[in-house]
Design an enzyme around this catalytic site. Structure first.
Site, short mmCIF file in Angstrom:
data_model
loop_
_atom_site.label_atom_id
_atom_site.label_comp_id
_atom_site.label_asym_id
_atom_site.label_seq_id
_atom_site.Cartn_x
_atom_site.Cartn_y
_atom_site.Cartn_z
N PRO A 173 2.61 2.45 12.33
CA PRO A 173 3.23 3.72 12.73
C PRO A 173 2.92 4.11 14.18
O PRO A 173 1.79 3.93 14.64
CB PRO A 173 2.63 4.73 11.74
CG PRO A 173 2.23 3.91 10.56
CD PRO A 173 1.79 2.58 11.13
N GLN B 57 3.07 7.18 15.54
CA GLN B 57 2.37 8.46 15.73
C GLN B 57 2.08 9.07 14.36
O GLN B 57 2.78 8.81 13.38
CB GLN B 57 3.25 9.43 16.53
CG GLN B 57 4.62 9.62 15.91
CD GLN B 57 5.51 10.59 16.70
OE1 GLN B 57 5.12 11.09 17.74
NE2 GLN B 57 6.69 10.84 16.19
N TYR C 214 0.84 -1.20 0.00
CA TYR C 214 0.00 0.00 0.00
C TYR C 214 0.87 1.26 0.00
O TYR C 214 0.74 2.12 -0.87
CB TYR C 214 -0.89 -0.03 1.24
CG TYR C 214 -1.87 1.12 1.35
CD1 TYR C 214 -3.02 1.17 0.56
CD2 TYR C 214 -1.65 2.17 2.25
CE1 TYR C 214 -3.92 2.21 0.68
CE2 TYR C 214 -2.56 3.21 2.37
CZ TYR C 214 -3.70 3.23 1.59
OH TYR C 214 -4.59 4.27 1.70
P1 NAD Z 1 -12.73 2.05 0.38
O1 NAD Z 1 -12.11 0.70 0.47
O2 NAD Z 1 -14.07 2.24 1.02
O3 NAD Z 1 -12.87 2.50 -1.13
C1 NAD Z 1 -12.03 2.09 -2.16
C2 NAD Z 1 -12.89 1.85 -3.40
O4 NAD Z 1 -12.03 1.47 -4.48
C3 NAD Z 1 -13.89 0.71 -3.21
O5 NAD Z 1 -15.14 1.09 -3.70
C4 NAD Z 1 -13.28 -0.43 -4.01
O6 NAD Z 1 -14.24 -1.36 -4.47
C5 NAD Z 1 -12.59 0.33 -5.13
N1 NAD Z 1 -11.49 -0.43 -5.73
C6 NAD Z 1 -10.48 -1.09 -5.11
N2 NAD Z 1 -9.65 -1.66 -6.00
C7 NAD Z 1 -10.15 -1.34 -7.23
C8 NAD Z 1 -9.74 -1.64 -8.56
N3 NAD Z 1 -8.67 -2.40 -8.81
N4 NAD Z 1 -10.49 -1.16 -9.59
C9 NAD Z 1 -11.61 -0.42 -9.35
N5 NAD Z 1 -12.04 -0.11 -8.12
C10 NAD Z 1 -11.32 -0.56 -7.07
O7 NAD Z 1 -11.68 3.06 0.98
P2 NAD Z 1 -11.74 4.65 1.20
O8 NAD Z 1 -11.47 4.90 2.62
O9 NAD Z 1 -12.98 5.21 0.59
O10 NAD Z 1 -10.47 5.14 0.38
C11 NAD Z 1 -10.57 5.75 -0.89
C12 NAD Z 1 -9.20 6.21 -1.35
O11 NAD Z 1 -8.66 7.14 -0.41
C13 NAD Z 1 -8.17 5.07 -1.45
O12 NAD Z 1 -7.36 5.30 -2.58
C14 NAD Z 1 -7.36 5.21 -0.19
O13 NAD Z 1 -6.05 4.73 -0.35
C15 NAD Z 1 -7.39 6.72 0.03
N6 NAD Z 1 -7.19 7.05 1.45
C16 NAD Z 1 -8.19 6.88 2.35
C17 NAD Z 1 -7.97 7.19 3.70
C18 NAD Z 1 -9.03 7.05 4.73
O14 NAD Z 1 -8.74 7.25 5.91
N7 NAD Z 1 -10.27 6.75 4.41
C19 NAD Z 1 -6.70 7.64 4.10
C20 NAD Z 1 -5.69 7.77 3.15
C21 NAD Z 1 -5.96 7.48 1.81
N1 UDP Z 2 -6.11 -0.52 15.63
C1 UDP Z 2 -6.52 -1.03 16.85
N2 UDP Z 2 -7.62 -1.84 16.89
C2 UDP Z 2 -8.33 -2.15 15.77
C3 UDP Z 2 -7.92 -1.62 14.53
C4 UDP Z 2 -6.80 -0.80 14.50
O1 UDP Z 2 -5.91 -0.76 17.90
O2 UDP Z 2 -9.32 -2.88 15.90
C5 UDP Z 2 -4.96 0.39 15.62
C6 UDP Z 2 -3.91 0.07 14.55
O3 UDP Z 2 -2.96 -0.86 15.05
C7 UDP Z 2 -3.31 1.44 14.30
C8 UDP Z 2 -4.48 2.41 14.54
O4 UDP Z 2 -5.44 1.68 15.29
O5 UDP Z 2 -2.31 1.71 15.25
C9 UDP Z 2 -5.12 2.89 13.24
O6 UDP Z 2 -5.43 1.76 12.46
P1 UDP Z 2 -6.21 1.83 11.09
O7 UDP Z 2 -6.22 0.46 10.50
O8 UDP Z 2 -7.54 2.50 11.31
O9 UDP Z 2 -5.37 2.85 10.19
P2 UDP Z 2 -3.80 2.99 9.85
O10 UDP Z 2 -3.00 2.08 10.73
O11 UDP Z 2 -3.70 2.61 8.42
O12 UDP Z 2 -3.53 4.40 10.14
#
Ligand code: NAD
Ligand code: UDP
Length: 313
Positions: free
Chosen positions: A271, A273, A143
């Site tokens: 991570p 923090q 990722y």
């Molecule tokens: P999500 O999993 O709900 O949405 C991702 C969407 O992409 C889904 O609808 C999934 O079906 C579609 N998808 C996955 N692989 C695909 C492919 N190969 N072809 C077509 N569609 C595909 O997640 P989200 O939280 O809505 O995240 C959306 C975007 O934002 C992602 O790119 C994610 O990396 C980025 N992002 C989200 C967060 C967050 O906290 N929500 C943080 C950082 C980055």
């Molecule tokens: N985490 C947790 N319990 C859960 C899911 C996640 O303690 O049931 C922790 C995870 O280890 C991380 C933080 O919460 O330290 C955020 O996790 P998340 O998967 O939401 O996002 P990311 O790690 O990608 O920031």
């Protein structure tokens, strides 16, 4: 304008589709439904200004559009680690196909990047100038490195081919329409508490994250996309920083019931923090988050309460 949203049936994508339609645009939502759900966009189906394409971004696609938001990619660690090779292909091939389309149509193209590009950050809070501390061979690398490579591709298509790009580095965002089994911390804790199950804290719970409500984030997306010239990556997130223990206690305090906290092993490369420095977004976009964690949690709990009432345990 005609706008393509890849990943438009996901959590963030479906909120973005709503906002773009509200703003009077025509939306093409492209999704392979790996983690997305038709439920998220059911209310848009049948509208003349909304079209759904079931497609995988690792295969090329064509559309005549003015704007492309590239959100397709699983975002929760269990989902993106489920098929790690597919995840990195999605980030890299998806970026190449969006950029190729933008080059041909002269559309402006937006990349949903992530705070994961900073890895386990040695600089705190994280500014856009920080290059990060990322393990290239760990379980999060499919990722993190996929998203880093996508940023590189965006910058190179911009420098080499003049493609008009925008890059948002999104920090942890939560809200209604997260999948109940998504695996991310906010939805996990809320769903566990509503079901009266133990709240699973990974490690000792002292790691921190900063949580942004989806409504604030989508406002930031649109402002960044419509900025006349900002092609460098921009942090979007809420600078409020909380430990996972604090988050669990807040959720328990709101939901009540008999759930307790349990500790499970910390996954690799988690991570320690994370907190965004959002001064660039503040200065250039006039953007700052408005929804406080307490308010955002209330709205999200409300959503999951209704959702779970309709789902057998
Ligand atoms: P999500 O999993 O709900 O949405 C991702 C969407 O992409 C889904 O609808 C999934 O079906 C579609 N998808 C996955 N692989 C695909 C492919 N190969 N072809 C077509 N569609 C595909 O997640 P989200 O939280 O809505 O995240 C959306 C975007 O934002 C992602 O790119 C994610 O990396 C980025 N992002 C989200 C967060 C967050 O906290 N929500 C943080 C950082 C980055
Ligand atoms: N985490 C947790 N319990 C859960 C899911 C996640 O303690 O049931 C922790 C995870 O280890 C991380 C933080 O919460 O330290 C955020 O996790 P998340 O998967 O939401 O996002 P990311 O790690 O990608 O920031």
């Amino acid at each position: 304008m005609r706008v393509l949203v890849t990943g438009g049936a996901g959590f963030l994508g479906s909120h973005l589709c709503d906002r773009l339609i509200e703003d009077g645009h025509e939306v093409i939502c492209l999704d392979n439904f790996f983690t997305g759900n038709k439920r998220n966009i059911a209310h848009l189906m049948g509208r003349a200004d909304f079209e759904l394409m079931r497609h995988d971004v690792i295969d090329p696609f064509k559309a005549e559009v003015d704007r492309i938001y590239n959100l397709a990619c699983p975002a929760s660690p269990p989902h993106y680690q489920y098929n790690a090779i597919k995840t990195i292909k999605t980030s890299v091939m998806g970026a190449i196909h969006c950029l190729g389309l933008a080059k041909r149509t002269r559309a402006r193209v937006f990349q949903a990047s992530t705070s994961e590009v900073y890895g386990d950050p040695a600089e705190h809070p994280q500014r856009e100038s920080y290059w990060g501390n990322v393990n290239p061979v760990g379980i999060r690398s499919c990722y993190d490195e996929g998203k880093r490579c996508a940023e590189t591709l965006f910058m190179d298509y911009h420098r080499q081919n003049g493609v008009d790009i925008r890059i948002a580095r999104i920090f942890n965002t939560y809200g209604p329409r997260m999948h109940p089994d998504d695996g991310r911390v906010v939805s996990n804790f809320i769903v566990q508490a509503l079901r009266g199950e133990e709240l699973t804290i990974y490690g000792d719970g002292t790691q921190t994250r900063s949580f942004c409500h989806v409504d604030d984030l989508i406002e930031g997306f649109v402002r960044l996309m419509e900025h006349p010239s900002l092609t460098m990556p921009v942090n979007l997130g809420n600078p409020g920083e909380f430990t996972m223990l604090e988050l669990a206690e807040r959720v328990l305090g709101k939901i009540g019931g008999k759930s307790k906290i349990t500790h499970l092993p910390l996954p690799g490369d988690d991570p320690r923090q994370r907190r965004p420095d959002i001064s660039l977004a503040g200065g250039e976009l006039g953007w700052e988050p408005k929804v406080a964690l307490d308010d955002g949690l209330d709205r999200t709990i409300d959503y999951f309460r209704k959702l779970l009432a309709g789902i057998p345990k």
